[in-house]
Scaffold this motif. Sequence first.
Motif, PDB file in Angstrom:
ATOM      1  N   ARG A  93       6.008   2.304  -4.116  1.00  0.00           N
ATOM      2  CA  ARG A  93       6.315   2.340  -5.542  1.00  0.00           C
ATOM      3  C   ARG A  93       6.667   0.924  -5.985  1.00  0.00           C
ATOM      4  O   ARG A  93       7.674   0.354  -5.537  1.00  0.00           O
ATOM      5  N   ARG A 147       0.849  -7.705 -16.829  1.00  0.00           N
ATOM      6  CA  ARG A 147      -0.419  -6.958 -16.773  1.00  0.00           C
ATOM      7  C   ARG A 147      -1.290  -7.378 -15.585  1.00  0.00           C
ATOM      8  O   ARG A 147      -1.733  -6.505 -14.818  1.00  0.00           O
ATOM      9  N   ASP A 175      -3.458  -1.075  -3.560  1.00  0.00           N
ATOM     10  CA  ASP A 175      -3.095   0.342  -3.375  1.00  0.00           C
ATOM     11  C   ASP A 175      -1.619   0.671  -3.567  1.00  0.00           C
ATOM     12  O   ASP A 175      -1.124   1.670  -3.029  1.00  0.00           O
ATOM     13  N   ALA A 176      -0.901  -0.142  -4.331  1.00  0.00           N
ATOM     14  CA  ALA A 176       0.459   0.243  -4.720  1.00  0.00           C
ATOM     15  C   ALA A 176       0.383   1.310  -5.822  1.00  0.00           C
ATOM     16  O   ALA A 176      -0.606   1.394  -6.542  1.00  0.00           O
ATOM     17  N   THR A 177       1.424   2.114  -5.939  1.00  0.00           N
ATOM     18  CA  THR A 177       1.598   3.002  -7.087  1.00  0.00           C
ATOM     19  C   THR A 177       2.433   2.226  -8.096  1.00  0.00           C
ATOM     20  O   THR A 177       3.593   1.908  -7.823  1.00  0.00           O
ATOM     21  N   VAL A 178       1.844   1.894  -9.234  1.00  0.00           N
ATOM     22  CA  VAL A 178       2.418   0.879 -10.122  1.00  0.00           C
ATOM     23  C   VAL A 178       2.988   1.479 -11.401  1.00  0.00           C
ATOM     24  O   VAL A 178       2.325   2.270 -12.063  1.00  0.00           O
ATOM     25  N   THR A 179       4.209   1.090 -11.738  1.00  0.00           N
ATOM     26  CA  THR A 179       4.814   1.462 -13.022  1.00  0.00           C
ATOM     27  C   THR A 179       5.099   0.190 -13.817  1.00  0.00           C
ATOM     28  O   THR A 179       5.664  -0.767 -13.276  1.00  0.00           O
ATOM     29  N   ILE A 180       4.688   0.195 -15.076  1.00  0.00           N
ATOM     30  CA  ILE A 180       4.913  -0.965 -15.947  1.00  0.00           C
ATOM     31  C   ILE A 180       5.976  -0.614 -16.987  1.00  0.00           C
ATOM     32  O   ILE A 180       5.814   0.327 -17.758  1.00  0.00           O
ATOM     33  N   CYS A 181       7.080  -1.409 -16.984  1.00  0.00           N
ATOM     34  CA  CYS A 181       8.183  -1.219 -17.937  1.00  0.00           C
ATOM     35  C   CYS A 181       8.217  -2.375 -18.937  1.00  0.00           C
ATOM     36  O   CYS A 181       7.634  -3.428 -18.703  1.00  0.00           O
ATOM     37  N   GLU A 203      13.505   3.571  -8.952  1.00  0.00           N
ATOM     38  CA  GLU A 203      12.424   4.241  -8.211  1.00  0.00           C
ATOM     39  C   GLU A 203      11.650   3.258  -7.340  1.00  0.00           C
ATOM     40  O   GLU A 203      10.850   3.660  -6.497  1.00  0.00           O
ATOM     41  N   LEU A 247      -2.335  -2.822  -7.913  1.00  0.00           N
ATOM     42  CA  LEU A 247      -3.195  -1.636  -7.863  1.00  0.00           C
ATOM     43  C   LEU A 247      -4.351  -1.859  -6.889  1.00  0.00           C
ATOM     44  O   LEU A 247      -4.722  -0.950  -6.138  1.00  0.00           O
ATOM     45  N   SER A 269       0.156  -6.071 -12.360  1.00  0.00           N
ATOM     46  CA  SER A 269      -0.030  -4.624 -12.172  1.00  0.00           C
ATOM     47  C   SER A 269      -1.406  -4.345 -11.562  1.00  0.00           C
ATOM     48  O   SER A 269      -1.550  -3.469 -10.705  1.00  0.00           O
ATOM     49  N   MET A 270      -2.398  -5.115 -11.970  1.00  0.00           N
ATOM     50  CA  MET A 270      -3.754  -4.893 -11.453  1.00  0.00           C
ATOM     51  C   MET A 270      -3.916  -5.433 -10.029  1.00  0.00           C
ATOM     52  O   MET A 270      -4.612  -4.839  -9.213  1.00  0.00           O
ATOM     53  N   ARG A 281       0.826  -1.218   0.000  1.00  0.00           N
ATOM     54  CA  ARG A 281       0.000   0.000   0.000  1.00  0.00           C
ATOM     55  C   ARG A 281       0.864   1.273   0.000  1.00  0.00           C
ATOM     56  O   ARG A 281       1.726   1.449   0.869  1.00  0.00           O
ATOM     57  N   GLY A 282       0.625   2.127  -0.992  1.00  0.00           N
ATOM     58  CA  GLY A 282       1.342   3.402  -1.072  1.00  0.00           C
ATOM     59  C   GLY A 282       2.782   3.265  -1.549  1.00  0.00           C
ATOM     60  O   GLY A 282       3.474   4.258  -1.746  1.00  0.00           O
TER      61      GLY A 282
END
Lengths: 285, 285
Positions: free
Chosen positions: A157, A169, A179-185, A198, A176, A172-173, A154-155
Amino acid sequence: MEILKGAASSARIKEEAASLLAAMEGPAPKLAIVRVGERPDDLSYERGATKKLESFGLRVQSFAYPADISHEEFMDAFAKINRDEDVAGILLLCPLPKQIDQKVVAAAIDPLKDLDGISPVNAAKVFAGDPEGFAPCTAEAVMEVLKTAGIGVRGKRVVIVGRSMVVGRPLSMLMLKEDATVTICHTKTADLRAVCKEADILAAAAGKARMLDESYIRDGAVVIDVGINVDENGALCGDVDFQSLEGKAAAATPVPGGVGTVTTAVLARHLLLAAARAKAAVKKA
Amino acid sequence: MEILKGAASSARIKEEAASLLAAMEGPAPKLAIVRVGERPDDLSYERGATKKLESFGLRVQSFAYPADISHEEFMDAFAKINRDEDVAGILLLCPLPKQIDQKVVAAAIDPLKDLDGISPVNAAKVFAGDPEGFAPCTAEAVMEVLKTAGIGVRGKRVVIVGRSMVVGRPLSMLMLKEDATVTICHTKTADLRAVCKEADILAAAAGKARMLDESYIRDGAVVIDVGINVDENGALCGDVDFQSLEGKAAAATPVPGGVGTVTTAVLARHLLLAAARAKAAVKKA
């Protein structure tokens, strides 16, 4: 650096599974493993899954078809398994040979028996954050490893390397939803190293042997390695150079012995959930 | 700072639509707008969409039901529209009153007529990056605004604020399909300002009046504002404090006059695509 072994998660899931199974009447739920051809990867996964599920007290039946089976013949055989009331869940070993249209099979599988989340119905649920959907077992295994280690998301990165429908994919969901802040590379990401740095939690699911090392890791990050690759010496290895993380990462999963071993435990739990829902539906009707 | 007006995208899409329409035999495709109750937002959107689609040479028919219609009565009425061969596409104004189960309606809508991507079938396609799926029009409108302005997303850092199934989640997948490196933020994101400052392209879809200002923006970033809010003086405004961006952002969309105006142009194109696919399917059969 804490080593996050998959065995701890498997053991925890096994306990949960045991209580689900104890509460269930009748014979233990049965998994159908559906395999086309004799690919060594498939055979190895089939053996591992069978052993794990049987150790959980569950039943497994393999349905194997020749590599050159036609699409029509395969669909007929698959429909019978799909309808079989004694089959509570199905694991289809993928990829299928090219004469079989995998999209058609994915659309045909009963979403309630689709333990590895290949049906569009389950994909849509995972996308929407609906907990009723079956996510692909490997993606869910990542969440289980973190849960077992008491690492909340939660919260945080979270950076995911890889965007497949099997891991990147759906993971990532799942992140989410928690409540994570998700970046997809992915392969087109500019300056992958800077983006990975990060991450509080880095999940590698790119499928490229040891492509990430300590230079991609922020001090104190948690590294979850979903990759299963064979290196130039024929040894199993992940997407991360595990040895290089020592003194840099706070915790990391090894390969082998990490996420991969949890995948079949998640499969077992999905089978029990599917069986419990099917029984509840029968009672209601 | 370049002001990215929606009118430019609408005009471009209108030209595309005109050639699609010219290539089509028979009467112009018809959109069914389905509305329950008389919410001012719904009535306003219905008027705007009707005007836009008629200006594109398309037909629109509104189907309005009383706010207290029962779930069963509504589903019966909806099934008739869904089956009507003269209806090429459907726009369901949401949210529905609480006695109607929106999930049931979303599962019932013909995916081929589901122009705003509420069906799980379309959600799964958007999730998987399958171009055959209809994405929600607003999410796609963001991509159109960037395309019109000649702003590519490949390899760029895209930060999306908001994770709804109407904008945030589908937009993240449309961006991923175009090879952006995507970060999804939300109310639980720690240090939202720092994350937003990583963005080459920032898309705000949080639904909170002027919650982001220039302090959230990296020098030279592109800002796409999807928010439509009413401020304390009763004026329309976005999620971004547009005035504050001057001298900081390279380009930004205004509200009103930005993304919102493109949404109905995307709806018109979806209607033409749906009609063309239906005609092709009839010819094939």
